[in-house]
Scaffold this active site. Sequence first.
Site, PDB file in Angstrom:
ATOM      1  N   ASN A   7      39.711  46.918  42.542  1.00 51.72           N
ATOM      2  CA  ASN A   7      39.465  47.065  43.975  1.00 51.72           C
ATOM      3  C   ASN A   7      40.806  47.006  44.713  1.00 51.72           C
ATOM      4  OD1 ASN A   7      38.881  46.515  46.758  1.00 51.72           O
ATOM      5  ND2 ASN A   7      36.851  45.794  46.174  1.00 51.72           N
ATOM      6  N   HIS A  43      36.059  49.422  49.365  1.00 49.81           N
ATOM      7  CA  HIS A  43      34.946  48.938  50.194  1.00 49.81           C
ATOM      8  C   HIS A  43      35.293  49.184  51.655  1.00 49.81           C
ATOM      9  CE1 HIS A  43      31.777  45.547  50.908  1.00 49.81           C
ATOM     10  NE2 HIS A  43      31.786  46.423  51.901  1.00 49.81           N
ATOM     11  N   ARG A  45      34.831  49.167  55.416  1.00 54.12           N
ATOM     12  CA  ARG A  45      33.966  48.452  56.350  1.00 54.12           C
ATOM     13  C   ARG A  45      33.971  49.152  57.710  1.00 54.12           C
ATOM     14  NH1 ARG A  45      32.429  43.602  54.208  1.00 54.12           N
ATOM     15  NH2 ARG A  45      33.578  42.944  52.348  1.00 54.12           N
ATOM     16  N   HIS A  50      40.639  47.205  56.312  1.00 57.25           N
ATOM     17  CA  HIS A  50      41.461  47.416  55.111  1.00 57.25           C
ATOM     18  C   HIS A  50      41.355  48.883  54.712  1.00 57.25           C
ATOM     19  CE1 HIS A  50      37.526  46.244  53.591  1.00 57.25           C
ATOM     20  NE2 HIS A  50      37.755  44.972  53.798  1.00 57.25           N
ATOM     21  N   GLU A  70      31.898  50.659  47.487  1.00 58.65           N
ATOM     22  CA  GLU A  70      30.992  49.592  47.890  1.00 58.65           C
ATOM     23  C   GLU A  70      30.756  49.671  49.393  1.00 58.65           C
ATOM     24  OE1 GLU A  70      32.669  46.234  44.730  1.00 58.65           O
ATOM     25  OE2 GLU A  70      33.090  46.040  46.888  1.00 58.65           O
ATOM     26  N   HIS A 190      33.266  39.388  42.014  1.00 57.94           N
ATOM     27  CA  HIS A 190      33.575  38.465  43.102  1.00 57.94           C
ATOM     28  C   HIS A 190      34.188  37.196  42.534  1.00 57.94           C
ATOM     29  CE1 HIS A 190      33.194  37.864  47.515  1.00 57.94           C
ATOM     30  NE2 HIS A 190      33.463  36.633  47.150  1.00 57.94           N
TER      31      HIS A 190
END
Length: 240
Positions: A7, A43, A45, A50, A70, A190
């Site tokens: 990631n 990911h 958002r 980011h 994600e 995670h």
Amino acid sequence: MTKLSVNINKIATLRNSRGGNIPDVLKAAIDVQEFGADGVTVHPRPDERHIKYKDVYEIRPVIKTEFNIEGYPSPKFMELVKSVRPHQVTLVPDPPDAITSNSGWDTITNQSFLQDIIGELKECGIRTSIFIDTNPDFIINAAKTNTDRVELYTEPYAAQFPIDPEKAIEPFVEAANIANKAGLRINAGHDLNLQNLRYFNERIPFIKEVSIGHALISDALYYGLELTINMYKELLIKEK
């Protein structure tokens, strides 16, 4: 061996803190693959704090391994992934202001919603994974959504591992066995790191993929990105 998807969100976080293009997120996507990662995870958002949506479009053409996106399946997110066509979409139940993913889906309450979303993604030929806790009922019901995989949310394991590794892994072994019997393939992610990853991987031998970002990128500050990826890959080798 279990696949490692890196990631690269934290690289984008560092870039965004200063503006400009240092570090270069696109180069990072290329490099992690060349250094041995089996895939790249992002990911995006809603606030783009980011990974930016623009990054996702730029990264897609350089993917030679696998691309995992994600996110919460908002209309904007769904438009993005159906346009980009990653290999896998991992659905997470994050509210827009979440700092990081901190819980899995309630697949009972959200069964119909997830079925519809997964149906849309499957029409585009995209593999799906649902971010989920170790609750057996949620895992059993995940199979009813027609998802291909579940991703076990491993923060509780990581938090308890330094205190009692055996107790920490127990619910995850049970959850993985339930998922496996339900015909679901299993990912995990995670807070997995150099200290707890091997133990997790050894005790759940049918894990297909782990997605690791924060710890791996942090370790790379000390060891360098290429060496760090190889260190993580070493921990994912299956015993014969």
